[in-house]
Design a protein around this motif. Structure first.
Motif, short mmCIF file in Angstrom:
data_model
loop_
_atom_site.label_atom_id
_atom_site.label_comp_id
_atom_site.label_asym_id
_atom_site.label_seq_id
_atom_site.Cartn_x
_atom_site.Cartn_y
_atom_site.Cartn_z
N SER A 151 45.25 44.82 37.67
CA SER A 151 44.41 45.05 38.84
C SER A 151 43.72 46.41 38.77
O SER A 151 42.58 46.56 39.23
CB SER A 151 45.23 44.94 40.13
OG SER A 151 46.31 45.86 40.11
N THR A 222 46.18 39.94 42.24
CA THR A 222 44.80 39.93 41.78
C THR A 222 43.86 39.44 42.88
O THR A 222 42.79 39.99 43.11
CB THR A 222 44.67 39.03 40.54
OG1 THR A 222 45.55 39.51 39.53
CG2 THR A 222 43.24 39.05 40.00
N SER A 225 43.47 42.07 45.46
CA SER A 225 42.60 43.13 44.95
C SER A 225 41.13 42.72 45.03
O SER A 225 40.27 43.50 45.45
CB SER A 225 42.99 43.46 43.51
OG SER A 225 42.06 44.34 42.93
#
Length: 272
Positions: A151, A222, A225
């Motif tokens: 990330s 992910t 993010s």
């Protein structure tokens, strides 16, 4: 190369301060960890890294929080700046890759997230993001070699995509496995950065997004993010794509699990 640079780097004030500490410790014994922590931070801010590392070797916490708070009063009003950083970030602010490597060798967190706030409004930043934003390719290479989280690389790629002079950093991050292509492409498009757009598209074709193949907790990280870093328009597109995907699953003949509705409470039974 780093070792050679480190061996050549000498500072008389650094040596003098380290000698003072050694003399004091020989007379009075090893100080408390709190004193060692303060010693490491004080030396780091002055750029006396051999003194700072000696304190860490003696027991100072290499991952201790380094907090600061300042208030500025101007014509436009009052501003309070608060920073929660680390020794690693201090080394990066001083553009000292040798010091960063030495800290990482001693167990410093390569995935540290700094927090910067202005009047309570926070902004988070990883070490890889800081290195990218400031064009520190050598330091970024050290972090990549140590294996920073996916990330962090993804967010760094979006940062590099906005800078027209950072084509080499875009390539460096893509070669390291950075993805998050949609966010990076949008950043490049907003900045009208044609070189970055072409590099990211080539990287996407060569190494397609692999979120689905990651463990569930990593996929969630992910996705979080991407949503956090995306613009409102991008979030709408992401949510529409998810809705389409869920609709397709619902139409494949399977029924999602449902929980039976609870029965209304018997009001009579609730009376005392």
């Amino acid at each position: 190369m780093l070792k050679k640079l480190w061996d050549k780097w000498t500072d008389k004030n650094d040596a003098k301060l380290r000698a003072q500490h050694e003399k004091r410790d020989a007379e009075l014994g090893k100080p408390s960890q709190a004193t060692l922590n303060n010693r490491a931070v004080h030396a780091a801010y002055k750029g006396y890294w051999k003194t700072a590392l000696a304190a860490i070797d003696d027991g100072a916490d290499v991952n201790q929080p380094v907090d600061s708070k300042t208030t500025f009063n101007g014509n436009a009003g009052s501003y309070t700046f608060e920073d929660k950083i680390s020794l690693t970030l201090i080394a990066m602010q001083e553009k000292n890759p040798a010091a960063l490597s030495a800290l990482l060798d001693r167990g410093a967190d390569k995935d540290f997230i700094a927090t910067h706030s202005t009047n309570g409004r926070e902004r988070k930043q990883s070490l890889a993001e800081y290195a990218t934003l400031n064009g520190q390719t050598e330091i970024l290479g050290i972090l990549i070699e140590r294996g920073v989280v996916q990330s962090s690389l993804n967010r760094a790629l979006a940062i590099a995509a906005r800078e027209k002079s950072y084509g080499h950093i875009v390539t460096q991050l893509l070669d390291a496995g950075a993805q998050g292509y949609e966010a990076a492409l949008f950043a490049a498009e907003e900045a009208k950065n044609s070189q970055a757009i072409l590099l990211i598209r080539a990287g996407q074709k060569k190494n397609p997004e692999t979120t689905a193949a990651l463990p569930e907790d990593t996929r969630l990280e992910t996705l979080t993010s991407l949503l956090r870093d995306a613009s409102p328009e991008q979030r709408v597109k992401m949510l529409e794509a998810l809705q389409e995907k869920f609709a397709a699953v619902a139409n494949d003949g399977t029924k999602p699990e449902t929980t039976p509705a609870s029965k209304p409470a018997n009001k009579t039974a609730l009376r005392p």
